[in-house]
Write a protein that holds these residues in place. Structure first.
Motif: not given
Length: 241
Positions: A25-26, A102, A22-23, A99, A18-19
């Motif tokens: 996507m950033e 998740l 998310l990274s 998002r 998951l992290p």
């Protein structure tokens, strides 16, 4: 591009935590305008149409759907841990729906099972909301042959049945009273198939069952905590649009 280089290191889809997702996507959202061409959401069970479909996506069953991200450097296919609810396509990096998928505010029932031990629980975010673990000794197969082997196999089936009964009762005590969004299994696939046949009461939750199987060597409370990483992970790979 760091994230594309990471995915490209293996021919098979990579499992991203998951992290890591998310990274990613950033990183994608930080690109210049026009670098991310489009984002497409595909719901579970839908077949992609048109000549542009890449071979890695052909004839595949995507139980939770796909998120297709087309960039000027390459295209990314992401299979999220939980189902895509709406099919649509948007220009640029459109990750609001991803998002939500998740988000850690959902609860997941977990049944981890191997011959000899089990762990049943409900996870929410990084917490084990409720759990029960247990053991039932089941000896390996007897190979002496003859009547002795047949007697052993009868005893072994009895031990397995007793184990399955304990797990089914644990599901009734721990999972059923909770409010949960999804149900996922982990451990030995063959054992899980036999268990689910012997515990038909779980059939009422069939629509909530996730197809992926969590890897686990020794089911216990610690393995329930570690299962979080796999449950919220996504499969990601590159393709040619």
């Amino acid at each position: 591009l760091r994230v594309l280089d990471f995915i490209r290191t293996g021919a098979e889809p990579r499992e991203l935590s998951l992290p890591a997702v998310l990274s990613m996507m950033e990183d994608l959202q930080s690109f210049s305008r026009g670098d991310v061409i489009s984002t497409e959401y595909v719901t579970p069970g839908q077949v992609l149409g048109g000549d542009r479909d890449p071979s890695p996506l052909d004839n595949q069953r995507w139980d939770t759907g796909l998120v297709l991200i087309n960039t000027v450097w390459g295209a990314i296919a992401l299979e999220p841990p939980f189902p895509v609810l709406h099919r649509f396509q948007a220009e640029g990096a459109s990750f609001g729906e991803l998002r939500q998928i998740l988000a850690h505010d959902r609860a997941v029932g977990v049944v981890l099972l191997r011959l000899g031990a089990f762990a049943v629980g409900v996870l929410k975010a990084d917490r084990v909301v409720a759990s029960k673990t247990g053991k039932r000794y089941v000896r390996g197969r007897h190979r002496a042959g003859g009547q002795s082997q047949r007697r052993f196999e009868r005893n072994r089936e009895k031990w397995i049945t007793e184990l399955f009964d304990k797990v089914c009762q644990a599901c009734r005590d721990i999972i059923e009273p909770q409010s949960f969004d999804h149900l996922i299994f982990g451990g030995d696939r063959h054992v899980l198939v036999k268990f689910r046949r012997q515990c038909p009461r779980l059939g009422r939750f069939e629509s909530r069952v996730l197809s992926r199987v969590v890897p686990v060597n020794r089911p216990d409370r610690d393995s329930l905590k570690r299962a979080n990483r796999h449950i919220w992970a996504s499969r990601v790979f590159l393709y040619k649009p």
